[in-house]
Design a protein around this motif. Sequence first.
Motif, PDB file in Angstrom:
ATOM      1  N   SER B  45       0.986  -1.080  -0.083  1.00 38.26           N
ATOM      2  CA  SER B  45       0.196  -0.006  -0.125  1.00 38.26           C
ATOM      3  C   SER B  45       0.967   1.036  -0.039  1.00 38.26           C
ATOM      4  CB  SER B  45      -0.851   0.288   1.138  1.00 38.26           C
ATOM      5  OG  SER B  45      -2.048  -0.673   0.692  1.00 38.26           O
ATOM      6  N   VAL B  46       0.534   2.623  -0.217  1.00 33.10           N
ATOM      7  CA  VAL B  46       1.024   4.169  -0.515  1.00 33.10           C
ATOM      8  C   VAL B  46       0.256   4.372  -0.030  1.00 33.10           C
ATOM      9  CG1 VAL B  46       0.183   4.789  -2.940  1.00 33.10           C
ATOM     10  CG2 VAL B  46       2.697   5.105  -1.366  1.00 33.10           C
ATOM     11  N   ILE B  47       1.060   5.633   0.937  1.00 37.42           N
ATOM     12  CA  ILE B  47       0.190   6.046   1.886  1.00 37.42           C
ATOM     13  C   ILE B  47       0.375   7.910   1.202  1.00 37.42           C
ATOM     14  CG2 ILE B  47      -0.558   7.062   4.317  1.00 37.42           C
ATOM     15  CD1 ILE B  47      -0.662   4.563   3.984  1.00 37.42           C
ATOM     16  N   VAL B  48      -0.451   8.554   0.899  1.00 32.99           N
ATOM     17  CA  VAL B  48      -0.290   9.905   0.218  1.00 32.99           C
ATOM     18  C   VAL B  48       0.161  10.912   1.583  1.00 32.99           C
ATOM     19  CG1 VAL B  48      -0.680  11.519  -1.088  1.00 32.99           C
ATOM     20  CG2 VAL B  48      -1.078   8.974  -2.186  1.00 32.99           C
ATOM     21  N   THR B  49       1.226  11.265   1.251  1.00 29.98           N
ATOM     22  CA  THR B  49       0.853  12.799   2.446  1.00 29.98           C
ATOM     23  C   THR B  49       1.023  14.158   2.157  1.00 29.98           C
ATOM     24  OG1 THR B  49       2.026  11.195   4.501  1.00 29.98           O
ATOM     25  CG2 THR B  49       1.928  13.552   4.976  1.00 29.98           C
ATOM     26  N   ASP B  51      -1.442  16.821   3.487  1.00 30.50           N
ATOM     27  CA  ASP B  51      -1.377  17.869   4.689  1.00 30.50           C
ATOM     28  C   ASP B  51       0.034  17.971   5.429  1.00 30.50           C
ATOM     29  OD1 ASP B  51      -3.473  18.679   6.283  1.00 30.50           O
ATOM     30  OD2 ASP B  51      -2.213  18.079   7.858  1.00 30.50           O
ATOM     31  N   MET B  54       0.015  16.412   9.245  1.00 33.43           N
ATOM     32  CA  MET B  54       0.831  15.223   9.086  1.00 33.43           C
ATOM     33  C   MET B  54       2.507  15.080   8.804  1.00 33.43           C
ATOM     34  SD  MET B  54      -1.064  13.232   9.712  1.00 33.43           S
ATOM     35  CE  MET B  54      -0.804  11.588   9.428  1.00 33.43           C
ATOM     36  N   VAL B 144       1.727   7.056  13.129  1.00 36.99           N
ATOM     37  CA  VAL B 144       1.298   8.695  12.446  1.00 36.99           C
ATOM     38  C   VAL B 144       0.789   7.894  11.478  1.00 36.99           C
ATOM     39  CG1 VAL B 144       1.963  10.294  11.117  1.00 36.99           C
ATOM     40  CG2 VAL B 144       3.435   9.477  13.053  1.00 36.99           C
ATOM     41  N   LEU B 145       0.253   7.233  10.829  1.00 40.97           N
ATOM     42  CA  LEU B 145      -0.129   6.828   9.255  1.00 40.97           C
ATOM     43  C   LEU B 145      -1.370   6.063   9.498  1.00 40.97           C
ATOM     44  CD1 LEU B 145       2.747   6.403   7.092  1.00 40.97           C
ATOM     45  CD2 LEU B 145       1.146   8.387   7.141  1.00 40.97           C
ATOM     46  N   SER B 146      -1.122   5.672  11.058  1.00 41.93           N
ATOM     47  CA  SER B 146      -2.442   4.254  11.517  1.00 41.93           C
ATOM     48  C   SER B 146      -2.150   3.258  10.249  1.00 41.93           C
ATOM     49  CB  SER B 146      -4.207   4.901  11.529  1.00 41.93           C
ATOM     50  OG  SER B 146      -4.272   6.290  12.248  1.00 41.93           O
ATOM     51  N   PRO B 148      -2.601  -0.504  10.566  1.00 43.24           N
ATOM     52  CA  PRO B 148      -2.562  -2.348  10.885  1.00 43.24           C
ATOM     53  C   PRO B 148      -1.937  -2.618  10.380  1.00 43.24           C
ATOM     54  CG  PRO B 148      -3.885  -2.029   9.078  1.00 43.24           C
ATOM     55  CD  PRO B 148      -3.153  -0.668   8.904  1.00 43.24           C
ATOM     56  N   VAL B 151       0.975  -5.176   8.069  1.00 48.88           N
ATOM     57  CA  VAL B 151       1.395  -3.452   7.532  1.00 48.88           C
ATOM     58  C   VAL B 151       3.215  -2.643   7.812  1.00 48.88           C
ATOM     59  CG1 VAL B 151       1.080  -1.245   6.016  1.00 48.88           C
ATOM     60  CG2 VAL B 151      -0.654  -3.232   6.762  1.00 48.88           C
TER      61      VAL B 151
END
Lengths: 252, 252
Positions: B45-49, B51, B54, B144-146, B148, B151
């Motif tokens: 998965s990729v988390i896009v930051t 903000d 954040m 920070v990125l929650s 689970p 992951v």
Amino acid sequence: MNTDYFNRRKTIRHYSDAEISDSTLSALLAKAAQAPTLGGMQLYSVIVTRDMEMKKKLAPCHFNQPMITNAPVVLTFCADFNRFNKWCTVSNAEPCYENFQSFIGAMLDVTIFAQQFNTIAEMEGLGCCYIGTTTYNAPEIAKVLSLPKMVIPIATLTVGYPENYEKEPKAERLPLEAIVHNECYNDYSAHSVRALYAEKETLDINKKYVAENGKQSLAQVFTDIRYNRQNNEYFSQVFFDFIASQGFKCPF
Amino acid sequence: MNTDYFNRRKTIRHYSDAEISDSTLSALLAKAAQAPTLGGMQLYSVIVTRDMEMKKKLAPCHFNQPMITNAPVVLTFCADFNRFNKWCTVSNAEPCYENFQSFIGAMLDVTIFAQQFNTIAEMEGLGCCYIGTTTYNAPEIAKVLSLPKMVIPIATLTVGYPENYEKEPKAERLPLEAIVHNECYNDYSAHSVRALYAEKETLDINKKYVAENGKQSLAQVFTDIRYNRQNNEYFSQVFFDFIASQGFKCPF
């Protein structure tokens, strides 16, 4: 530069008899080595296998997948702290990389290099296939390729000119929303995960896998056959013990 | 396709104020997701930051490297068996991926995806920089990125339009013979390893690092400062414990 090519790319598992010249291969590897690398350290080596006797020794390490002996070139990409350590030693610096984090760093480094090679080779009209068994039989691969301590085989690519590019299947992918999360991880519900995998499950090729294997779902093909518990757990212990015996110890 | 571009590519650490639109980013990520993936599983998965709040939370996880808050987009690439496991569960299949080999497979998978993104973004005129601290402070990043269980953050890329492409340095690389071995690993002697690193050591930028840090050799800058024993060993234990606590256990 236009990057539409990346939407069309595919893995090539069947190769023509055409050889890859040394100069072509070297040019591709030199370009790939310009990929990002951790701290500029280039913590990797690549072993080039062209000799048929060597391919025949590697083949059982990869469960005799036919690409190993059919491809003109097999590349084994290795995480490598041996060269860096030797450089430290001749430079009056004490190497301190016999640990898990250093292994992880070198693994990242070599994977980036391998994928850069894969991309460049494909763009130049070659075809490649990752052989996903490299970390399963890493101890045997290390023996065949005479890998010293601090060197771990991580990824194998078979490389050649495509026998028939059009005939190779284009693999399906999940919808983009399956893999992208905005700001925080957006966990999946039973409902959302079903929806994300629905198209994949309806493809003829995947229905065929389910039927051929006498399973009730595509997921069962993965859990019961392709990536099953027995193999996963056995090769976990083998690989974990191997990286420790090669010098990357953890816990201390 | 011509691939000479890959000889010129460089890492971009300074970004203009220009934003990256959602549609541009999505198109790049969709192309990157066509990269090879282990068994078609897309274990990432990729988390896009985007903000700023954040980014400010992520920054200390990366030792406050300025690219995190200066780049319009920060991408955290994660090895992800959570989605795959949930799919197994809704498909009457028993997931069996709570082990080290599965972690290694997902780590390979996400790194290939991240590097494919990096390449495509660069080719489209964006600039990227890997932040090499992702596996050091993985537990804090996960908070920070929650993220689970199952992951694991593996690689971070800062992405933006270059502020001044010409001004960014082109990093040096070892000669190709340093990293390529034919048929078997050809181990290095003290003499050969000195020769392979000689050019690197004579570069002004590297001489400056040695002088600034009061060291006797470039290698000492790495062993004593940049990648030193204390950090390597401490963050080895942290990361090893973290992947186990996230579900990837080994040994059993």
